[in-house]
Design a protein around this motif. Structure first.
Motif, PDB file in Angstrom:
ATOM      1  N   GLU A 283       6.603   1.925  -0.017  1.00 42.96           N
ATOM      2  CA  GLU A 283       6.233   1.817   1.399  1.00 42.96           C
ATOM      3  C   GLU A 283       6.226   0.363   1.853  1.00 42.96           C
ATOM      4  O   GLU A 283       6.669   0.044   2.948  1.00 42.96           O
ATOM      5  CB  GLU A 283       4.876   2.466   1.639  1.00 42.96           C
ATOM      6  CG  GLU A 283       4.906   3.975   1.560  1.00 42.96           C
ATOM      7  CD  GLU A 283       3.527   4.607   1.673  1.00 42.96           C
ATOM      8  OE1 GLU A 283       2.522   3.861   1.756  1.00 42.96           O
ATOM      9  OE2 GLU A 283       3.463   5.841   1.669  1.00 42.96           O
ATOM     10  N   PHE A 284       5.727  -0.539   0.998  1.00 40.80           N
ATOM     11  CA  PHE A 284       5.724  -1.961   1.335  1.00 40.80           C
ATOM     12  C   PHE A 284       7.144  -2.488   1.450  1.00 40.80           C
ATOM     13  O   PHE A 284       7.468  -3.246   2.378  1.00 40.80           O
ATOM     14  CB  PHE A 284       4.941  -2.761   0.291  1.00 40.80           C
ATOM     15  CG  PHE A 284       4.920  -4.228   0.580  1.00 40.80           C
ATOM     16  CD1 PHE A 284       4.090  -4.737   1.570  1.00 40.80           C
ATOM     17  CD2 PHE A 284       5.731  -5.096  -0.118  1.00 40.80           C
ATOM     18  CE1 PHE A 284       4.076  -6.089   1.851  1.00 40.80           C
ATOM     19  CE2 PHE A 284       5.730  -6.446   0.157  1.00 40.80           C
ATOM     20  CZ  PHE A 284       4.896  -6.949   1.140  1.00 40.80           C
TER      21      PHE A 284
ATOM     22  N   GLU B 231       3.253   3.223  -3.111  1.00 34.81           N
ATOM     23  CA  GLU B 231       2.751   2.107  -2.303  1.00 34.81           C
ATOM     24  C   GLU B 231       3.749   0.947  -2.295  1.00 34.81           C
ATOM     25  O   GLU B 231       3.983   0.334  -1.252  1.00 34.81           O
ATOM     26  CB  GLU B 231       1.395   1.643  -2.833  1.00 34.81           C
ATOM     27  CG  GLU B 231       0.272   2.613  -2.555  1.00 34.81           C
ATOM     28  CD  GLU B 231      -1.030   2.200  -3.209  1.00 34.81           C
ATOM     29  OE1 GLU B 231      -1.097   1.081  -3.765  1.00 34.81           O
ATOM     30  OE2 GLU B 231      -1.983   3.001  -3.169  1.00 34.81           O
ATOM     31  N   ASP B 232       4.325   0.650  -3.457  1.00 32.39           N
ATOM     32  CA  ASP B 232       5.338  -0.403  -3.529  1.00 32.39           C
ATOM     33  C   ASP B 232       6.544  -0.053  -2.671  1.00 32.39           C
ATOM     34  O   ASP B 232       7.106  -0.913  -1.985  1.00 32.39           O
ATOM     35  CB  ASP B 232       5.784  -0.634  -4.971  1.00 32.39           C
ATOM     36  CG  ASP B 232       4.701  -1.255  -5.832  1.00 32.39           C
ATOM     37  OD1 ASP B 232       3.706  -1.760  -5.261  1.00 32.39           O
ATOM     38  OD2 ASP B 232       4.840  -1.216  -7.081  1.00 32.39           O
TER      39      ASP B 232
ATOM     40  N   THR C 158       8.805  -4.070   4.784  1.00 32.90           N
ATOM     41  CA  THR C 158       9.444  -5.383   4.751  1.00 32.90           C
ATOM     42  C   THR C 158      10.867  -5.312   5.293  1.00 32.90           C
ATOM     43  O   THR C 158      11.284  -6.173   6.075  1.00 32.90           O
ATOM     44  CB  THR C 158       9.449  -5.927   3.311  1.00 32.90           C
ATOM     45  OG1 THR C 158       8.115  -5.966   2.832  1.00 32.90           O
ATOM     46  CG2 THR C 158      10.057  -7.305   3.247  1.00 32.90           C
TER      47      THR C 158
END
Length: 105
Positions: free
Chosen positions: A74-75, A71-72, A79
């Protein structure tokens, strides 16, 4: 299998069953994979590696850590894409504005 009598080329090279990792002499790996002993520079890298390369061997805690790490990641990727799109848009706007100023001037 070879190609023709004059050429001694193998069409199907030997498959790699074991990988070798060269760690520079002045560095020590921060951690290694508990399943394949591959060295990594950070805990984040080994967590992601475990989920990608050894998904069937993960414990529940390792799986949860991998999901959080994914998840990190993908974020971070989202960004980066937003920043790249804004940069391209602003560059286009600046050059269009300068072009209009030059021709109006």
């Amino acid at each position: 299998m070879t190609v023709g009598p004059a050429l001694d080329l193998e069409l199907y090279p030997e498959t790699v069953t074991e990988y070798e990792y060269d760690v520079p002499a002045d560095e020590t790996p921060a951690t290694t994979c508990p399943y394949c002993e591959r060295p990594f520079r950070s805990e984040r890298y080994v967590t992601y590696h475990l989920g990608v390369s050894h998904p069937e061997e993960l414990t529940d805690d390792e799986r949860a850590a991998f999901e959080d790490e994914r998840e990190d990641e993908e974020f971070d990727l989202l960004t980066f894409h937003v920043k790249a799109a804004v940069t391209v848009f602003m560059t286009y706007f600046v050059f269009t504005f300068l072009y209009a100023l030059v021709w109006a001037g």
